[in-house]
Scaffold this active site. Structure first.
Site, mmCIF file in Angstrom:
data_model
loop_
_atom_site.group_PDB
_atom_site.id
_atom_site.type_symbol
_atom_site.label_atom_id
_atom_site.label_comp_id
_atom_site.label_asym_id
_atom_site.label_seq_id
_atom_site.Cartn_x
_atom_site.Cartn_y
_atom_site.Cartn_z
ATOM 1 N N GLU A 63 27.750 37.324 101.845
ATOM 2 C CA GLU A 63 27.491 36.766 103.172
ATOM 3 C C GLU A 63 28.725 36.999 104.021
ATOM 4 O O GLU A 63 29.865 36.926 103.523
ATOM 5 C CB GLU A 63 27.204 35.258 103.070
ATOM 6 C CG GLU A 63 27.017 34.619 104.442
ATOM 7 C CD GLU A 63 26.470 33.194 104.397
ATOM 8 O OE1 GLU A 63 26.556 32.558 103.340
ATOM 9 O OE2 GLU A 63 25.973 32.744 105.444
ATOM 10 N N CYS A 262 23.334 31.016 104.924
ATOM 11 C CA CYS A 262 22.894 30.441 106.206
ATOM 12 C C CYS A 262 22.915 31.445 107.349
ATOM 13 O O CYS A 262 22.269 31.235 108.380
ATOM 14 C CB CYS A 262 23.773 29.247 106.570
ATOM 15 S SG CYS A 262 23.597 27.873 105.443
ATOM 16 N N ASN A 393 16.220 31.098 103.498
ATOM 17 C CA ASN A 393 17.390 30.806 102.662
ATOM 18 C C ASN A 393 17.306 29.378 102.130
ATOM 19 O O ASN A 393 16.645 29.122 101.147
ATOM 20 C CB ASN A 393 18.671 31.052 103.463
ATOM 21 C CG ASN A 393 19.923 30.660 102.688
ATOM 22 O OD1 ASN A 393 20.064 31.010 101.528
ATOM 23 N ND2 ASN A 393 20.816 29.911 103.309
ATOM 24 N N GLU A 394 17.943 28.442 102.829
ATOM 25 C CA GLU A 394 17.914 27.053 102.348
ATOM 26 C C GLU A 394 16.959 26.236 103.204
ATOM 27 O O GLU A 394 17.355 25.324 103.924
ATOM 28 C CB GLU A 394 19.321 26.449 102.405
ATOM 29 C CG GLU A 394 20.202 26.924 101.271
ATOM 30 C CD GLU A 394 21.582 26.300 101.260
ATOM 31 O OE1 GLU A 394 21.968 25.680 102.280
ATOM 32 O OE2 GLU A 394 22.277 26.438 100.252
HETATM 33 O O1 AHR Z 1 27.768 30.012 100.462
HETATM 34 C C1 AHR Z 1 28.002 29.297 101.622
HETATM 35 C C2 AHR Z 1 26.768 28.631 102.166
HETATM 36 O O2 AHR Z 1 26.313 27.654 101.293
HETATM 37 C C3 AHR Z 1 25.580 29.517 102.342
HETATM 38 O O3 AHR Z 1 25.603 30.189 103.541
HETATM 39 C C4 AHR Z 1 24.433 28.557 102.327
HETATM 40 O O4 AHR Z 1 23.244 29.158 101.901
HETATM 41 C C5 AHR Z 1 24.920 27.450 101.452
HETATM 42 O O5 AHR Z 1 24.701 26.229 102.018
#
Ligand code: AHR
Length: 675
Positions: A63, A262, A393-394
């Site tokens: 990321e 994220c 994602n989340e």
């Molecule tokens: O890894 C950091 C963040 O942690 C990521 O972007 C997210 O998916 C999680 O909350």
């Protein structure tokens, strides 16, 4: 016992212990506590070898957080190269145009908007008034790392407007303004034209800057001022930072998850990651404020933007280089629920779904398809052979499930063999998690992504997490995890050996459950020491160096010793999940014809182990790979990057048994060839 007697007894014990350890070849050398006589009996049984370790078992999560892409893996050294940041001169200094300068009014730069170019909005007009030395300086990403005698390619676009700027002088400078390498460009055209030049550094400097001065007076327009090391990964022009990719390559990752995290979701829908904006000509890739820019007040980075120089084409290419399955994760039409949680209305979801379908075509379509053609024109007519795609994602709650269903139907209708990864939200338990799982199971989803950022103890206590998971249900992608020495809410913290060791212990549980756990990745992957937002991380770098943490070493040991088939290792007929602070898993590698045993000792004591092998004979000579450190607070650093790194030793087997000693606070891999 008197103090002097105690000392004497300890000395005798130590000497006897040392003599014994030298004469007994069946023992792995260890460091302390040779007096303990208790032996733990373990059995490795080759009877059942039907469960496969998936080639994707240990992968990498990437990321653009912590300056991992711009300022990190993407080797561009100029920050805000095309004057597109919200403040078009962020990252650029004009020391001689400010009112405090002796040479004031020697010149000025202003940002000008292109007409009708939505992706590359601005360029810079420099007006040089006199010969008093007008300077434009780029500060890089917390400086620029330059290595003595290394060469750097400079590119820029320029257009002469008025007067006669005869020469553009480009120099590396250090913090005192000392020149560490230079070159120049002679602008000739009154139309936009690209110019290239090369600089060689005369000295190694972590925080160099790039100074641009002008000979002559007049006005000139500049854009896409770009600087890359010549020595990039695979020597690709405008490519990736070699040392960082090497660290990834050394991990032998089974997959590469991208672009997050994220960042996929965006703080608002408008600022979500849109893959179509990250391909094609670099100068036409519209930049975006990085969602980690000001996410954390204590680690604010207002100069954090995404140039998308490392976009989806480069991502697929990197996956191919690493031999890793690409695993893209796409927005499902919900912005980050920790931020706005903005939802795209169901009747407007189509473009999001279309993005997913088009991405599959971009990766796998023949060159006659519209997106396959784009890939081909970018230099890769061969297919990237994408097998997985992640939706969201989340995300959590009914809004996710509702949207997921639409994606699932559309993807499966058009591409039935593509495996879809769904998500169970940000937490490894609780209401969101339970609800997500229940609903996704009803939808026969193939793989569920689980995330856990927890303290080290949680990891040690959860080595049995997957023992009870339904063998016939969805497979698991442990897509983001890391042991945090402090709670996540406490803000950034150091990596340490306790966290890494606890992850190693937990990972025996992932491996023992390879029947359900098919993909795993530590997160986040990497962080710039001067510009990170989130820690701990697996890899740390500055502008010159990089190193793998102890956590990295743990990941590497697993990934490079993953084997092909699970075998059973037990104590008193039970899996080894923390009894006496010992954790274990075992695999066989059919291709390499070997057995690989992983033992994690999370106690402060040396442990005597007797391993008995059943239903398979082994060669007598094997190796032990040992990762250990005396103190739980220990870690690697720029000064001591290999402080915690694996050491290999030879071990000998005696018949069907191996008597061995496992060091305190250690992760040991034992390997023997099968007869
Ligand atoms: O890894 C950091 C963040 O942690 C990521 O972007 C997210 O998916 C999680 O909350």
């Amino acid at each position: 016992m008197k103090k002097v007697d105690l000392k004497y007894t300890l000395l005798i014990t130590l000497v006897i212990g040392l003599i014994l350890s030298c004469t007994n070849k069946n023992k792995v050398e260890s460091v302390t506590n040779l007096s303990s006589s208790e032996v733990t009996e373990l059995v490795v049984d080759f009877k059942n070898t039907g469960i496969k370790i998936q080639p994707t078992m240990y992968g990498v999560f990437f990321e653009d957080i912590n300056f991992a892409a711009d300022g990190g893996l993407y080797a561009e050294m100029i920050k805000n190269r095309s004057f597109e940041f919200t403040n078009p001169f962020m990252g650029w200094l004009q020391p001689n145009s400010n009112k405090h300068s002796l040479n004031k009014n020697s010149g000025i730069a202003s940002a000008i908007k292109y007409t009708g170019n939505p992706s590359n909005k601005n360029y810079c007009r420099v007006k040089v008034n006199n010969d008093k030395g007008y300077e434009l300086i780029n500060e890089g990403f917390r400086g620029m790392g330059i290595h003595k005698e290394a060469s750097y390619n400079l590119d820029l676009s320029a257009k002469k407007i008025s007067g006669n700027i005869k020469k553009i002088i480009i120099q590396f400078i250090d913090k005192d303004g000392i020149v560490l390498g230079d070159t120049n460009i002679v602008p000739t055209s009154i139309d936009w034209k690209n110019y290239t030049a090369q600089l060689t550094a005369s000295k190694t400097e972590e925080k160099a800057q790039l100074k641009i001065t002008f000979e002559g007076t007049g006005e000139i327009d500049l854009d896409m001022i770009s600087l890359f090391p010549v020595d990039t990964w695979k020597g690709r022009k405008k490519g990736l930072r070699k040392d960082l990719v090497q660290l990834l390559d050394d991990l032998n990752p089974g997959f590469l998850r991208f672009p997050g995290g994220c960042i996929v979701e965006g703080r608002t829908l408008e600022r979500r990651y849109q893959w179509k904006k990250t391909i094609g000509n670099i100068e036409d890739r519209e930049i975006l404020v990085n969602r980690w820019n000001t996410e954390f007040a204590y680690k604010s980075a207002p100069d954090y933007y995404q140039s998308f120089g490392l976009g989806f084409f480069e991502y697929f290419q990197l996956s191919e280089d690493l031999g890793a399955e690409p695993l893209p994760i796409l927005s499902c039409g919900i912005a980050c629920q920790f931020n706005t949680g903005e939802l795209v209305p169901m009747e407007e979801l189509d473009p999001y779904v279309q993005d997913a379908l088009d991405l599959i075509e971009f990766a796998n379509g023949s060159i006659d398809t519209p997106w396959g053609k784009v890939r081909s024109e970018m230099g890769h007519p061969e297919k990237f052979n994408l097998k997985y795609i992640g939706v969201g994602n989340e995300q959590w709650g009914p809004a996710y499930i509702e949207r997921y269903k639409v994606f699932q139907k559309a993807i499966k209708d058009k591409y039935p063999t593509i495996i879809i990864v769904s998500g169970s939200g940000p937490f490894p338990d609780g209401d969101y998690f339970e609800y997500g799982w229940e609903e996704l199971k009803k939808l026969n989803t193939e793989i569920i992504d689980e995330h856990y950022y927890k303290n080290p103890q949680w990891f040690r206590e959860n080595a049995t997490r997957y023992d009870s998971y339904d063998r016939n249900g969805p497979k698991i992608f442990a897509g983001e995890y890391a042991a945090h020495p402090k709670e996540v809410e406490d803000g950034p913290k150091e990596n340490n050996w306790e966290a890494a060791l606890s992850e190693a212990a937990f990972m025996t549980g992932l491996e023992r459950n390879a029947e359900v756990v098919n993909l795993t990745s530590y997160a986040p992957l990497m962080a710039h020491i001067d510009a990170f937002q989130w820690a701990p991380d697996m890899i740390w770098f500055n502008n010159l160096q990089s190193y793998g943490t102890a956590n990295y070493q743990v990941q590497k040991m697993y990934a490079t010793n993953k084997g092909t088939n699970l075998i059973e290792i037990s104590k008193d007929g039970m899996p080894i999940t923390g009894q006496n602070n010992l954790f274990a898993s075992a695999v066989k590698d059919i291709e390499k014809n070997e057995v690989i045993i992983k033992l994690v000792n999370t106690s402060e004591n040396l442990q005597n182990i007797n391993l008995q092998f059943k239903n398979q004979t082994l060669t007598t000579k094997g190796i032990a790979i040992i990762l250990k450190s005396k103190h739980l607070e220990d870690n690697n650093s720029f000064e001591l990057p290999n402080k915690i790194s694996p050491v290999e030793k030879q071990i000998d087997l005696n018949g069907e048994n191996l008597e061995t000693k496992v060091a305190p606070y250690s992760f040991t891999i034992l390997k023997f060839k099968l007869k």
